[in-house]
Design a protein around this motif. Structure first.
Motif, PDB file in Angstrom:
ATOM      1  N   ALA A  54      10.022  -5.757 -28.584  1.00  0.00           N
ATOM      2  CA  ALA A  54       9.920  -4.340 -28.907  1.00  0.00           C
ATOM      3  C   ALA A  54       9.305  -3.574 -27.741  1.00  0.00           C
ATOM      4  O   ALA A  54       8.494  -4.118 -26.982  1.00  0.00           O
ATOM      5  CB  ALA A  54       9.053  -4.155 -30.153  1.00  0.00           C
ATOM      6  N   ASP A  55       9.710  -2.306 -27.591  1.00  0.00           N
ATOM      7  CA  ASP A  55       9.077  -1.449 -26.598  1.00  0.00           C
ATOM      8  C   ASP A  55       7.623  -1.219 -26.978  1.00  0.00           C
ATOM      9  O   ASP A  55       7.307  -0.963 -28.139  1.00  0.00           O
ATOM     10  CB  ASP A  55       9.792  -0.094 -26.537  1.00  0.00           C
ATOM     11  CG  ASP A  55      11.114  -0.180 -25.793  1.00  0.00           C
ATOM     12  OD1 ASP A  55      11.336  -1.189 -25.097  1.00  0.00           O
ATOM     13  OD2 ASP A  55      11.912   0.766 -25.906  1.00  0.00           O
ATOM     14  N   VAL A  56       6.746  -1.301 -25.992  1.00  0.00           N
ATOM     15  CA  VAL A  56       5.335  -1.078 -26.262  1.00  0.00           C
ATOM     16  C   VAL A  56       4.813  -0.014 -25.299  1.00  0.00           C
ATOM     17  O   VAL A  56       5.401   0.227 -24.245  1.00  0.00           O
ATOM     18  CB  VAL A  56       4.515  -2.382 -26.124  1.00  0.00           C
ATOM     19  CG1 VAL A  56       5.073  -3.458 -27.033  1.00  0.00           C
ATOM     20  CG2 VAL A  56       4.460  -2.854 -24.689  1.00  0.00           C
ATOM     21  N   THR A  57       3.720   0.630 -25.675  1.00  0.00           N
ATOM     22  CA  THR A  57       3.116   1.643 -24.820  1.00  0.00           C
ATOM     23  C   THR A  57       1.678   1.240 -24.516  1.00  0.00           C
ATOM     24  O   THR A  57       1.125   0.317 -25.136  1.00  0.00           O
ATOM     25  CB  THR A  57       3.104   3.019 -25.514  1.00  0.00           C
ATOM     26  OG1 THR A  57       2.217   2.965 -26.625  1.00  0.00           O
ATOM     27  CG2 THR A  57       4.494   3.399 -26.006  1.00  0.00           C
ATOM     28  N   ALA A  58       1.065   1.964 -23.585  1.00  0.00           N
ATOM     29  CA  ALA A  58      -0.320   1.672 -23.216  1.00  0.00           C
ATOM     30  C   ALA A  58      -1.257   1.773 -24.415  1.00  0.00           C
ATOM     31  O   ALA A  58      -2.288   1.114 -24.465  1.00  0.00           O
ATOM     32  CB  ALA A  58      -0.768   2.620 -22.109  1.00  0.00           C
ATOM     33  N   ALA A  59      -0.858   2.602 -25.400  1.00  0.00           N
ATOM     34  CA  ALA A  59      -1.694   2.790 -26.585  1.00  0.00           C
ATOM     35  C   ALA A  59      -1.768   1.533 -27.452  1.00  0.00           C
ATOM     36  O   ALA A  59      -2.631   1.423 -28.318  1.00  0.00           O
ATOM     37  CB  ALA A  59      -1.175   3.960 -27.413  1.00  0.00           C
ATOM     38  N   ASP A  60      -0.856   0.588 -27.207  1.00  0.00           N
ATOM     39  CA  ASP A  60      -0.866  -0.652 -27.994  1.00  0.00           C
ATOM     40  C   ASP A  60      -1.842  -1.693 -27.432  1.00  0.00           C
ATOM     41  O   ASP A  60      -1.964  -2.785 -27.974  1.00  0.00           O
ATOM     42  CB  ASP A  60       0.544  -1.233 -28.054  1.00  0.00           C
ATOM     43  CG  ASP A  60       1.519  -0.286 -28.754  1.00  0.00           C
ATOM     44  OD1 ASP A  60       1.148   0.249 -29.808  1.00  0.00           O
ATOM     45  OD2 ASP A  60       2.633  -0.083 -28.243  1.00  0.00           O
ATOM     46  N   PHE A  61      -2.533  -1.320 -26.366  1.00  0.00           N
ATOM     47  CA  PHE A  61      -3.513  -2.226 -25.769  1.00  0.00           C
ATOM     48  C   PHE A  61      -4.907  -1.651 -25.958  1.00  0.00           C
ATOM     49  O   PHE A  61      -5.145  -0.481 -25.708  1.00  0.00           O
ATOM     50  CB  PHE A  61      -3.252  -2.383 -24.262  1.00  0.00           C
ATOM     51  CG  PHE A  61      -1.962  -3.080 -23.963  1.00  0.00           C
ATOM     52  CD1 PHE A  61      -1.932  -4.445 -23.733  1.00  0.00           C
ATOM     53  CD2 PHE A  61      -0.787  -2.365 -23.928  1.00  0.00           C
ATOM     54  CE1 PHE A  61      -0.736  -5.077 -23.475  1.00  0.00           C
ATOM     55  CE2 PHE A  61       0.422  -3.002 -23.664  1.00  0.00           C
ATOM     56  CZ  PHE A  61       0.444  -4.355 -23.440  1.00  0.00           C
ATOM     57  N   ALA A  62      -5.829  -2.493 -26.369  1.00  0.00           N
ATOM     58  CA  ALA A  62      -7.221  -2.089 -26.480  1.00  0.00           C
ATOM     59  C   ALA A  62      -8.032  -2.902 -25.488  1.00  0.00           C
ATOM     60  O   ALA A  62      -7.895  -4.126 -25.420  1.00  0.00           O
ATOM     61  CB  ALA A  62      -7.741  -2.340 -27.893  1.00  0.00           C
TER      62      ALA A  62
END
Ligand code: ZN
Length: 49
Positions: A35-43
């Protein structure tokens, strides 16, 4: 080295990654389901002592 906790918005897998794995995941998508992921999916992982 910075570490991040990635949570896939699609398959909800949580994976601990380093900076280069983070870049690769942003480029290629979730390693589990693509799936496409964005920087917001990383903590950023906070290490407390
Ligand atoms: Zn996924």
């Amino acid at each position: 080295m910075s570490r991040y906790e990635f949570t896939c918005p699609e398959c909800e897998q949580t994976i601990e990654v380093n900076e280069s794995m983070r870049d690769a995941t942003l480029t290629h998508g979730c390693p589990v389901c693509s799936a496409d992921v964005t920087a917001a999916d990383f903590a950023a992982e906070q290490r407390t002592n």
